[in-house]
Design a protein around this motif. Structure first.
Motif, PDB file in Angstrom:
ATOM      1  N   TYR A   1       0.860  -1.073   0.011  1.00 34.09           N
ATOM      2  CA  TYR A   1      -0.074   0.041  -0.043  1.00 34.09           C
ATOM      3  C   TYR A   1       0.865   1.314   0.020  1.00 34.09           C
ATOM      4  CZ  TYR A   1      -3.745   3.179   1.610  1.00 34.09           C
ATOM      5  OH  TYR A   1      -4.683   4.326   1.402  1.00 34.09           O
ATOM      6  N   SER A   2       0.359   2.272  -0.831  1.00 33.08           N
ATOM      7  CA  SER A   2       1.338   3.434  -0.829  1.00 33.08           C
ATOM      8  C   SER A   2       0.309   4.531  -1.057  1.00 33.08           C
ATOM      9  CB  SER A   2       2.362   3.415  -2.021  1.00 33.08           C
ATOM     10  OG  SER A   2       3.324   2.551  -2.079  1.00 33.08           O
ATOM     11  N   VAL A   3       0.778   5.578  -0.453  1.00 33.68           N
ATOM     12  CA  VAL A   3      -0.002   7.048  -0.533  1.00 33.68           C
ATOM     13  C   VAL A   3       1.114   8.173  -1.023  1.00 33.68           C
ATOM     14  CG1 VAL A   3      -1.446   8.739   0.361  1.00 33.68           C
ATOM     15  CG2 VAL A   3      -1.628   6.389   0.940  1.00 33.68           C
ATOM     16  N   GLN A   4       0.830   8.664  -2.138  1.00 34.27           N
ATOM     17  CA  GLN A   4       2.115   9.649  -2.532  1.00 34.27           C
ATOM     18  C   GLN A   4       1.338  10.972  -2.639  1.00 34.27           C
ATOM     19  OE1 GLN A   4       4.982   8.787  -3.159  1.00 34.27           O
ATOM     20  NE2 GLN A   4       4.677   6.452  -2.971  1.00 34.27           N
ATOM     21  N   TYR A   5       1.791  12.125  -2.166  1.00 37.91           N
ATOM     22  CA  TYR A   5       1.290  13.426  -2.174  1.00 37.91           C
ATOM     23  C   TYR A   5       2.252  14.324  -3.234  1.00 37.91           C
ATOM     24  CZ  TYR A   5      -1.438  12.412   1.804  1.00 37.91           C
ATOM     25  OH  TYR A   5      -2.176  11.758   2.751  1.00 37.91           O
ATOM     26  N   LEU A   6       1.833  14.682  -4.274  1.00 37.02           N
ATOM     27  CA  LEU A   6       2.508  15.110  -5.484  1.00 37.02           C
ATOM     28  C   LEU A   6       2.143  16.611  -5.535  1.00 37.02           C
ATOM     29  CD1 LEU A   6       1.706  12.384  -8.069  1.00 37.02           C
ATOM     30  CD2 LEU A   6       3.412  12.171  -6.431  1.00 37.02           C
ATOM     31  N   ARG A   7       3.360  17.394  -5.706  1.00 36.32           N
ATOM     32  CA  ARG A   7       3.334  18.969  -5.791  1.00 36.32           C
ATOM     33  C   ARG A   7       4.308  19.018  -7.270  1.00 36.32           C
ATOM     34  NH1 ARG A   7       2.704  18.287  -0.554  1.00 36.32           N
ATOM     35  NH2 ARG A   7       1.118  19.459   0.270  1.00 36.32           N
ATOM     36  N   LEU A   8       3.784  18.578  -8.227  1.00 39.51           N
ATOM     37  CA  LEU A   8       4.396  18.434  -9.488  1.00 39.51           C
ATOM     38  C   LEU A   8       3.888  19.333 -10.800  1.00 39.51           C
ATOM     39  CD1 LEU A   8       5.524  14.787  -9.497  1.00 39.51           C
ATOM     40  CD2 LEU A   8       7.089  16.678  -9.569  1.00 39.51           C
ATOM     41  N   THR A   9       2.672  20.203 -10.400  1.00 40.22           N
ATOM     42  CA  THR A   9       2.018  20.902 -11.285  1.00 40.22           C
ATOM     43  C   THR A   9       2.312  22.570 -11.176  1.00 40.22           C
ATOM     44  OG1 THR A   9       0.507  18.958 -11.402  1.00 40.22           O
ATOM     45  CG2 THR A   9      -0.208  21.109 -12.304  1.00 40.22           C
ATOM     46  N   PRO A  10       3.077  22.960 -12.121  1.00 39.39           N
ATOM     47  CA  PRO A  10       2.963  24.659 -11.904  1.00 39.39           C
ATOM     48  C   PRO A  10       1.767  25.256 -12.288  1.00 39.39           C
ATOM     49  CG  PRO A  10       4.072  23.955 -14.049  1.00 39.39           C
ATOM     50  CD  PRO A  10       3.623  22.587 -13.220  1.00 39.39           C
ATOM     51  N   ILE A  11       1.566  26.470 -11.843  1.00 33.03           N
ATOM     52  CA  ILE A  11       0.156  27.099 -12.198  1.00 33.03           C
ATOM     53  C   ILE A  11       0.656  28.498 -12.663  1.00 33.03           C
ATOM     54  CG2 ILE A  11      -1.102  25.912 -10.389  1.00 33.03           C
ATOM     55  CD1 ILE A  11      -0.802  28.526  -8.571  1.00 33.03           C
ATOM     56  N   SER A  12      -0.178  28.869 -13.627  1.00 29.03           N
ATOM     57  CA  SER A  12       0.167  30.386 -14.230  1.00 29.03           C
ATOM     58  C   SER A  12       0.068  31.415 -13.314  1.00 29.03           C
ATOM     59  CB  SER A  12      -0.763  30.525 -15.381  1.00 29.03           C
ATOM     60  OG  SER A  12      -0.701  29.299 -16.604  1.00 29.03           O
ATOM     61  N   GLY A  13       0.709  32.483 -13.258  1.00 29.58           N
ATOM     62  CA  GLY A  13       0.943  33.603 -12.482  1.00 29.58           C
ATOM     63  C   GLY A  13       1.561  34.720 -13.050  1.00 29.58           C
ATOM     64  N   ALA A  14       2.038  35.651 -12.212  1.00 32.02           N
ATOM     65  CA  ALA A  14       2.395  36.939 -12.811  1.00 32.02           C
ATOM     66  C   ALA A  14       3.806  36.649 -13.494  1.00 32.02           C
ATOM     67  CB  ALA A  14       2.582  37.807 -11.571  1.00 32.02           C
ATOM     68  N   THR A  15       4.542  35.523 -13.232  1.00 29.59           N
ATOM     69  CA  THR A  15       6.005  35.520 -13.886  1.00 29.59           C
ATOM     70  C   THR A  15       5.902  34.311 -14.950  1.00 29.59           C
ATOM     71  OG1 THR A  15       6.566  34.046 -11.944  1.00 29.59           O
ATOM     72  CG2 THR A  15       7.022  36.579 -11.789  1.00 29.59           C
ATOM     73  N   GLN A  16       4.803  33.528 -14.933  1.00 31.21           N
ATOM     74  CA  GLN A  16       4.945  32.261 -15.748  1.00 31.21           C
ATOM     75  C   GLN A  16       3.515  32.095 -16.441  1.00 31.21           C
ATOM     76  OE1 GLN A  16       6.687  29.496 -12.914  1.00 31.21           O
ATOM     77  NE2 GLN A  16       4.564  28.613 -12.510  1.00 31.21           N
ATOM     78  N   ARG A  17       3.292  31.388 -17.559  1.00 33.91           N
ATOM     79  CA  ARG A  17       2.249  30.659 -18.142  1.00 33.91           C
ATOM     80  C   ARG A  17       2.347  29.608 -18.549  1.00 33.91           C
ATOM     81  NH1 ARG A  17      -0.271  31.581 -23.679  1.00 33.91           N
ATOM     82  NH2 ARG A  17       1.658  32.460 -24.143  1.00 33.91           N
ATOM     83  N   VAL A  18       1.691  28.567 -17.885  1.00 31.51           N
ATOM     84  CA  VAL A  18       1.563  27.154 -18.092  1.00 31.51           C
ATOM     85  C   VAL A  18       0.784  26.819 -19.720  1.00 31.51           C
ATOM     86  CG1 VAL A  18       1.129  24.842 -17.559  1.00 31.51           C
ATOM     87  CG2 VAL A  18       1.445  26.684 -15.903  1.00 31.51           C
ATOM     88  N   LEU A  19       1.501  26.485 -20.580  1.00 28.26           N
ATOM     89  CA  LEU A  19       1.105  26.354 -22.003  1.00 28.26           C
ATOM     90  C   LEU A  19       0.675  24.827 -21.834  1.00 28.26           C
ATOM     91  CD1 LEU A  19       4.212  27.690 -23.969  1.00 28.26           C
ATOM     92  CD2 LEU A  19       1.995  29.019 -23.180  1.00 28.26           C
ATOM     93  N   SER A  20       1.259  23.821 -21.503  1.00 32.12           N
ATOM     94  CA  SER A  20       0.482  22.463 -21.519  1.00 32.12           C
ATOM     95  C   SER A  20       1.421  21.750 -20.218  1.00 32.12           C
ATOM     96  CB  SER A  20       1.065  21.727 -22.705  1.00 32.12           C
ATOM     97  OG  SER A  20       2.435  21.509 -22.862  1.00 32.12           O
TER      98      SER A  20
END
Length: 284
Positions: A19-38
């Protein structure tokens, strides 16, 4: 600048985990300094999206059957603003004062306090001057040397060892800034190595400090870069544990092996790099 990112994390076990539980923070979000294209995040099972307490895009991955491998992949493109703009507090879930809080990894004891006080005269002149001096001072005090610290190393321990990696630079910087009354936070993300300084690493960590009237200013201590322009922000928090790309627990799964590969490149070339400070999973 438009950058392509490919981040793969693989956990392998000599005996199957149940059994495994993983907490992932691997997704950038768009903001003042960046824009996520895909962006596409994949794993061996359903990924449940959520927004954590710091406003980071996060996912939970639960594997409830025997497994000998966990393969997590994050692939996408992000456009970075050329100006290295500061961030403002509008729209954020917390006021800057929250980031005056200390944690186990950023505790300011007497040793760190004395180190921080050496920069107080510069801060009395101006916060930005003080933060620039602090960035240089932390980098001078802690040599960039992989393998001398780990994900649970505190700011005090890194200062005592006089060596560490970007995570340790960020921890010591935010610890000192907070002790001097300046809100500061830990940032995880990616560095486009084609435009970076001498200490090149694709998976990266740096710090942001709040300056009244200016906003959140970024400080890449490892590369001695302020108001950085080659960075993709993914997650923020009080310390590494709040912003770690992958954290989790498992039951079973003896003999863990971890493999992480990250590439961050412009349209001209691909440069694979090994991620800094990957974290092994907590076993139950």
């Amino acid at each position: 600048m438009r950058v392509a990112i490919n981040h793969e994390t693989i956990y392998r076990y000599q005996s199957a985990a149940n059994y495994s539980v993983q907490y992932l923070r691997l997704t950038p979000i768009s903001g003042a300094t960046q824009r996520v294209l895909s962006w596409k995040l994949t794993g061996p099972g359903n990924l449940r999206p959520w927004t954590d307490a710091f406003g980071n895009a996060a996912h939970v991955l639960v594997i409830d059957k025997p497994h000998e491998e966990i393969r997590i992949s994050a692939v996408g493109e992000v456009e970075i603003a050329d100006g290295g703009k500061p961030l403002l507090s509008d729209g954020e879930p917390h006021s800057p004062e929250l980031f005056l809080r200390s944690t186990r990894l950023t505790e300011c004891d007497d040793r760190v306090g004395r180190f921080a006080q050496g920069f107080k005269p510069a801060f009395l002149s101006s916060s930005r001057k003080g933060l620039d001096r602090l960035m240089q001072g932390v980098r001078d005090a802690v040599d960039y040397k992989p393998g001398t610290t780990h994900s649970a190393t505190s700011a005090r321990e890194a200062l005592d060892r006089k060596s560490g990696v970007c995570q340790d630079h960020a921890h010591l910087f935010v610890t000192c800034a907070r002790s001097l009354g300046v809100p500061a936070r830990y940032v995880s993300g990616y560095l486009c190595t084609d435009t970076a300084g001498d200490e090149q690493m694709a998976s990266h960590a740096w710090a942001e400090a709040w300056v009244e009237g200016a906003g959140w200013l970024s400080y890449d201590i490892a590369n001695r870069m302020s108001n950085a322009r080659a960075h993709v922000r993914v997650a923020v928090g009080l310390d590494y544990l709040d912003a770690a790309p992958v954290r989790g627990i498992r039951r079973g799964g003896h003999g863990e092996e971890l493999e992480v590969e990250v590439s961050v490149n412009d349209a001209r070339k691909v440069k694979p790099m090994q991620a800094v400070q990957p974290q092994k999973q907590q076993q139950q």
